[in-house]
Design a protein around this motif. Structure first.
Motif, PDB file in Angstrom:
ATOM      1  N   ARG A 356      -6.386 -16.206  -2.449  1.00 40.45           N
ATOM      2  CA  ARG A 356      -6.933 -16.491  -3.778  1.00 40.45           C
ATOM      3  C   ARG A 356      -7.912 -15.403  -4.205  1.00 40.45           C
ATOM      4  NH1 ARG A 356      -7.452 -20.793  -7.213  1.00 40.45           N
ATOM      5  NH2 ARG A 356      -9.376 -20.941  -8.411  1.00 40.45           N
ATOM      6  N   TYR A 357      -8.729 -14.916  -3.253  1.00 46.17           N
ATOM      7  CA  TYR A 357      -9.733 -13.896  -3.583  1.00 46.17           C
ATOM      8  C   TYR A 357      -9.056 -12.612  -4.072  1.00 46.17           C
ATOM      9  CZ  TYR A 357     -13.738 -10.793  -3.278  1.00 46.17           C
ATOM     10  OH  TYR A 357     -14.738  -9.895  -3.589  1.00 46.17           O
ATOM     11  N   PHE A 358      -8.038 -12.149  -3.329  1.00 46.27           N
ATOM     12  CA  PHE A 358      -7.421 -10.856  -3.650  1.00 46.27           C
ATOM     13  C   PHE A 358      -6.389 -10.931  -4.769  1.00 46.27           C
ATOM     14  CE2 PHE A 358      -9.049  -9.859   0.627  1.00 46.27           C
ATOM     15  CZ  PHE A 358      -9.650  -8.642   0.376  1.00 46.27           C
ATOM     16  N   THR A 359      -5.837 -12.109  -5.036  1.00 50.36           N
ATOM     17  CA  THR A 359      -4.801 -12.200  -6.073  1.00 50.36           C
ATOM     18  C   THR A 359      -5.288 -12.837  -7.374  1.00 50.36           C
ATOM     19  OG1 THR A 359      -4.008 -14.342  -5.223  1.00 50.36           O
ATOM     20  CG2 THR A 359      -2.965 -12.335  -4.350  1.00 50.36           C
ATOM     21  N   HIS A 360      -6.440 -13.547  -7.341  1.00 52.52           N
ATOM     22  CA  HIS A 360      -6.942 -14.192  -8.553  1.00 52.52           C
ATOM     23  C   HIS A 360      -8.387 -13.820  -8.882  1.00 52.52           C
ATOM     24  CE1 HIS A 360      -3.491 -16.736  -7.494  1.00 52.52           C
ATOM     25  NE2 HIS A 360      -3.436 -17.049  -8.791  1.00 52.52           N
ATOM     26  N   PHE A 361      -9.260 -13.935  -7.898  1.00 53.03           N
ATOM     27  CA  PHE A 361     -10.684 -13.716  -8.179  1.00 53.03           C
ATOM     28  C   PHE A 361     -10.988 -12.237  -8.440  1.00 53.03           C
ATOM     29  CE2 PHE A 361     -15.054 -12.794  -6.858  1.00 53.03           C
ATOM     30  CZ  PHE A 361     -15.762 -13.702  -7.624  1.00 53.03           C
ATOM     31  N   LEU A 362     -10.641 -11.362  -7.515  1.00 50.77           N
ATOM     32  CA  LEU A 362     -10.982  -9.949  -7.670  1.00 50.77           C
ATOM     33  C   LEU A 362     -10.250  -9.276  -8.832  1.00 50.77           C
ATOM     34  CD1 LEU A 362     -12.821  -7.812  -6.425  1.00 50.77           C
ATOM     35  CD2 LEU A 362     -10.973  -7.201  -4.855  1.00 50.77           C
ATOM     36  N   PRO A 363      -8.963  -9.568  -9.073  1.00 50.60           N
ATOM     37  CA  PRO A 363      -8.259  -8.912 -10.186  1.00 50.60           C
ATOM     38  C   PRO A 363      -8.895  -9.117 -11.553  1.00 50.60           C
ATOM     39  CG  PRO A 363      -6.665  -9.884  -8.685  1.00 50.60           C
ATOM     40  CD  PRO A 363      -8.025 -10.359  -8.245  1.00 50.60           C
ATOM     41  N   GLN A 364      -9.696 -10.174 -11.747  1.00 56.29           N
ATOM     42  CA  GLN A 364     -10.316 -10.397 -13.063  1.00 56.29           C
ATOM     43  C   GLN A 364     -11.327  -9.295 -13.407  1.00 56.29           C
ATOM     44  OE1 GLN A 364     -13.039 -13.850 -13.329  1.00 56.29           O
ATOM     45  NE2 GLN A 364     -13.014 -13.898 -11.072  1.00 56.29           N
ATOM     46  N   TYR A 365     -11.720  -8.490 -12.405  1.00 55.17           N
ATOM     47  CA  TYR A 365     -12.678  -7.399 -12.652  1.00 55.17           C
ATOM     48  C   TYR A 365     -11.984  -6.048 -12.799  1.00 55.17           C
ATOM     49  CZ  TYR A 365     -15.968 -10.974 -11.198  1.00 55.17           C
ATOM     50  OH  TYR A 365     -16.679 -12.144 -11.113  1.00 55.17           O
ATOM     51  N   THR A 366     -10.627  -6.043 -12.761  1.00 58.07           N
ATOM     52  CA  THR A 366      -9.890  -4.794 -12.925  1.00 58.07           C
ATOM     53  C   THR A 366     -10.178  -4.180 -14.294  1.00 58.07           C
ATOM     54  OG1 THR A 366      -8.121  -5.625 -11.508  1.00 58.07           O
ATOM     55  CG2 THR A 366      -7.600  -3.722 -12.893  1.00 58.07           C
ATOM     56  N   GLY A 367     -10.459  -2.881 -14.285  1.00 55.78           N
ATOM     57  CA  GLY A 367     -10.771  -2.167 -15.518  1.00 55.78           C
ATOM     58  C   GLY A 367     -12.214  -2.295 -15.953  1.00 55.78           C
ATOM     59  N   LYS A 368     -13.017  -2.967 -15.133  1.00 57.53           N
ATOM     60  CA  LYS A 368     -14.420  -3.174 -15.475  1.00 57.53           C
ATOM     61  C   LYS A 368     -15.325  -2.496 -14.447  1.00 57.53           C
ATOM     62  CE  LYS A 368     -13.412  -7.760 -17.398  1.00 57.53           C
ATOM     63  NZ  LYS A 368     -13.696  -9.222 -17.279  1.00 57.53           N
ATOM     64  N   PRO A 369     -16.528  -2.114 -14.850  1.00 58.96           N
ATOM     65  CA  PRO A 369     -17.483  -1.554 -13.870  1.00 58.96           C
ATOM     66  C   PRO A 369     -17.859  -2.626 -12.851  1.00 58.96           C
ATOM     67  CG  PRO A 369     -18.149  -1.056 -16.122  1.00 58.96           C
ATOM     68  CD  PRO A 369     -17.055  -2.082 -16.207  1.00 58.96           C
ATOM     69  N   LEU A 370     -17.727  -2.305 -11.573  1.00 59.70           N
ATOM     70  CA  LEU A 370     -18.063  -3.267 -10.519  1.00 59.70           C
ATOM     71  C   LEU A 370     -19.566  -3.397 -10.330  1.00 59.70           C
ATOM     72  CD1 LEU A 370     -15.483  -2.551  -7.674  1.00 59.70           C
ATOM     73  CD2 LEU A 370     -15.580  -4.533  -9.177  1.00 59.70           C
ATOM     74  N   ILE A 371     -20.256  -2.256 -10.397  1.00 68.16           N
ATOM     75  CA  ILE A 371     -21.678  -2.239 -10.084  1.00 68.16           C
ATOM     76  C   ILE A 371     -22.424  -1.540 -11.204  1.00 68.16           C
ATOM     77  CG2 ILE A 371     -23.395  -1.545  -8.358  1.00 68.16           C
ATOM     78  CD1 ILE A 371     -21.011  -1.279  -6.403  1.00 68.16           C
ATOM     79  N   LYS A 372     -23.446  -2.169 -11.698  1.00 74.79           N
ATOM     80  CA  LYS A 372     -24.235  -1.573 -12.771  1.00 74.79           C
ATOM     81  C   LYS A 372     -24.900  -0.291 -12.291  1.00 74.79           C
ATOM     82  CE  LYS A 372     -25.268  -6.065 -14.906  1.00 74.79           C
ATOM     83  NZ  LYS A 372     -26.340  -7.031 -15.231  1.00 74.79           N
ATOM     84  N   ASN A 373     -24.934   0.676 -13.181  1.00 70.61           N
ATOM     85  CA  ASN A 373     -25.648   1.933 -12.930  1.00 70.61           C
ATOM     86  C   ASN A 373     -25.139   2.681 -11.707  1.00 70.61           C
ATOM     87  OD1 ASN A 373     -27.417   1.252 -15.106  1.00 70.61           O
ATOM     88  ND2 ASN A 373     -28.632  -0.017 -13.694  1.00 70.61           N
ATOM     89  N   LEU A 374     -23.848   2.496 -11.354  1.00 63.31           N
ATOM     90  CA  LEU A 374     -23.294   3.252 -10.238  1.00 63.31           C
ATOM     91  C   LEU A 374     -21.924   3.798 -10.626  1.00 63.31           C
ATOM     92  CD1 LEU A 374     -24.083   4.119  -7.411  1.00 63.31           C
ATOM     93  CD2 LEU A 374     -22.870   2.161  -6.502  1.00 63.31           C
ATOM     94  N   ALA A 375     -21.912   4.574 -11.672  1.00 60.73           N
ATOM     95  CA  ALA A 375     -20.656   5.130 -12.170  1.00 60.73           C
ATOM     96  C   ALA A 375     -20.112   6.212 -11.261  1.00 60.73           C
ATOM     97  CB  ALA A 375     -20.865   5.697 -13.579  1.00 60.73           C
ATOM     98  N   SER A 376     -20.901   6.683 -10.300  1.00 61.60           N
ATOM     99  CA  SER A 376     -20.460   7.768  -9.424  1.00 61.60           C
ATOM    100  C   SER A 376     -19.594   7.279  -8.266  1.00 61.60           C
ATOM    101  CB  SER A 376     -21.673   8.502  -8.843  1.00 61.60           C
ATOM    102  OG  SER A 376     -22.464   7.624  -8.065  1.00 61.60           O
ATOM    103  N   LEU A 377     -19.480   5.956  -8.060  1.00 63.83           N
ATOM    104  CA  LEU A 377     -18.740   5.442  -6.915  1.00 63.83           C
ATOM    105  C   LEU A 377     -17.235   5.560  -7.154  1.00 63.83           C
ATOM    106  CD1 LEU A 377     -18.715   4.011  -4.164  1.00 63.83           C
ATOM    107  CD2 LEU A 377     -18.674   1.828  -5.392  1.00 63.83           C
ATOM    108  N   SER A 378     -16.578   6.378  -6.340  1.00 65.23           N
ATOM    109  CA  SER A 378     -15.118   6.497  -6.362  1.00 65.23           C
ATOM    110  C   SER A 378     -14.632   6.403  -4.921  1.00 65.23           C
ATOM    111  CB  SER A 378     -14.678   7.827  -6.978  1.00 65.23           C
ATOM    112  OG  SER A 378     -15.019   7.892  -8.353  1.00 65.23           O
ATOM    113  N   ALA A 379     -13.679   5.509  -4.668  1.00 68.22           N
ATOM    114  CA  ALA A 379     -13.228   5.308  -3.296  1.00 68.22           C
ATOM    115  C   ALA A 379     -11.873   4.620  -3.292  1.00 68.22           C
ATOM    116  CB  ALA A 379     -14.237   4.466  -2.522  1.00 68.22           C
TER     117      ALA A 379
END
Length: 473
Positions: A356-379
């Protein structure tokens, strides 16, 4: 040509044997408890250098005397736990006598591995041609290695070369590395204190360690020492000398503290002088760490330097360069990640919530900034959950781009289902899971640790709620 390597299962012996075999040598390796099978070029002998005839049956001894052309003597007791010289004498002194006897009978050249710390408490620079200088010693290990070198000089003397490595670290340590040398003992001590604090949900304050921040530690990696040994042994014209296998530049203590803190992703330790301790008494955790690491205290105030004239004349100034911070950090993180094996399965409830976490909960944040003020995070990271599956998560400039089943990340984490869900719920920080040995770092430990630290804010701000699951063991 047959080469004998004593201490073949040790941290220098293993990479040295690999190098000798790669160069076409026939190797006989001697240790008390061989764990590897023989091969066409490698034969293991069960023996003990502290015993006459190396603890071998007479027939084996005679065969060795006939066959061996060159001897690398690495077997030694290297811990600092002994309470008397006699405890070290059997291996580090009498063992040299027994190997010396083999060299005299066989006519083999003896490559004797000692330690740079035969210098004892010598102040200033210690040269390769120095030995008997009236120095005192910090412990019985140092004195026993000194006396072992003195045995070599006694007549009759075989043909021999002496190699003196400084503080040898495993590049890829294991959980057993705590028994090898001090840095891993310090890591283990800090780890356990942090774990105790995590269990009590009480973040441990910075631990003060008595030492001189302006002193230094001459670290060298075990595979680099093995390479220097093999290269020097091939230069027959340079035999008969003493070589300091020490780094071109020792590691400053303040750099060591910085790498420690990077390994723990927090300000875990800080140096304090003796005067500082008198001014402010050590706390209970600091006293525990001080007691655990007391035998290594003299090395935290080390100012002795080691001349390398013979070494550089033979192999050049580039040999055994200053150890890199990132390599030391990688070794420390690898050691910490071995603190617990993960073998727990996944329950039905855990599997439901993980899916449920990987197929429903986490996908709702796709295309959105995960962490405020941390635009440099790429991984591109992978999360392997034992007994379940592996997911790869891609983040670009702080924005969640993709979640896919499978292992295609550049680095990642291995854990069990319950631990991951506690992290995802904000009930446990990634650092707590790391300190408890419940999360292991995969591939690029430094990048994995940095990213986990950054993602902690996301787990806190967007927790996954699954309260009924937390009742499961």
């Amino acid at each position: 040509m047959t080469v004998l390597v004593t201490g073949g299962s040790g941290i220098i012996g293993r990479p040295l044997i690999d190098l000798l075999l790669a160069r076409g040598q026939r190797v006989t390796a001697l240790c008390r408890h061989p764990e590897e099978p023989d091969s066409s070029q490698l034969r293991w002998l069960t023996g003990d250098v502290s015993k006459p005839l190396l603890g071998l049956p007479d027939e084996e001894w005679q065969q060795l005397c006939r066959e061996v052309d060159s001897i690398f003597h690495l077997a030694a007791r290297t811990d600092f736990k002994g309470k008397s010289l006699e405890e070290y004498g059997a291996v580090n002194i009498e063992g040299v006598r027994h190997i010396k006897e083999l060299a005299l009978i066989s006519g083999a050249w003896l490559h004797h591995v000692s330690t740079a710390f035969v210098c004892g408490d010598w102040g200033g620079e210690f040269r390769e041609d120095q030995l008997q200088e009236g120095q005192g010693f910090h412990n019985f290990y140092e004195e026993s290695k000194y006396r072992g070198e003195c045995v070599l000089r006694e007549e009759p003397s075989p043909q021999y070369t002496v190699y003196r490595p400084s503080i040898v670290l495993e590049r890829r340590p294991t959980a057993a590395s705590i028994s090898v040398f001090g840095p891993f003992v310090f890591l283990d001590g800090v780890f356990r204190l942090c774990l105790e604090g995590a269990k009590r949900k009480n973040r441990l304050k910075t631990l003060r360690v008595e030492g001189n921040p302006r002193a230094h530690l001459p670290f060298v990696f075990n595979d680099d020492v093995a390479l220097a040994l093999a290269d020097l042994a091939e230069k027959s014209g340079d035999h008969g000398k003493t070589y300091h296998l020490t780094p071109a530049v020792a590691l400053p203590n303040d750099t060591l503290a910085r790498v420690f803190n990077q390994a723990f992703a927090r300000e875990a330790v800080a140096w304090v002088t003796a005067a500082g301790v008198e001014k402010e008494e050590l706390t209970r955790p600091e006293k525990i760490l001080s007691k655990k690491t007391k035998v290594y205290a003299p090395y935290l105030n080390l100012t002795t330097t080691f001349a390398r004239d013979n070494l550089e004349d033979s192999l050049g100034k580039e040999v055994l360069p200053a150890i890199k911070e990132e390599d030391l950090l990688s070794a420390f993180i690898i050691f910490l990640s071995t603190k617990k094996e993960l073998d727990r399965g996944v329950s039905h409830d855990e599997q439901f919530h993980l899916e449920r976490y990987f197929t429903h909960f986490l996908p709702q944040y796709t295309g959105k900034p995960l962490i405020k003020n941390l635009a440099s995070l790429s991984a591109c990271l992978q999360i392997e959950i034992k007994g379940y599956t592996t997911w790869t998560v891609t983040i670009m400039n702080g924005i969640l781009i993709r979640i896919a089943r499978g292992s295609s990340g550049n680095f990642g984490y291995t854990t069990d289902g319950n631990t991951f869900l506690q992290v995802a719920s904000g009930k446990m920080s990634p650092q707590q899971g790391f300190f408890q040995g419940a999360i292991q770092l995969v591939a690029n430990p430094r990048e994995a640790l940095r990213t986990a630290t950054a993602l902690e804010e996301f787990f806190r701000e967007y927790p996954y709620h699954f309260e009924p699951l937390l009742a499961h063991p």
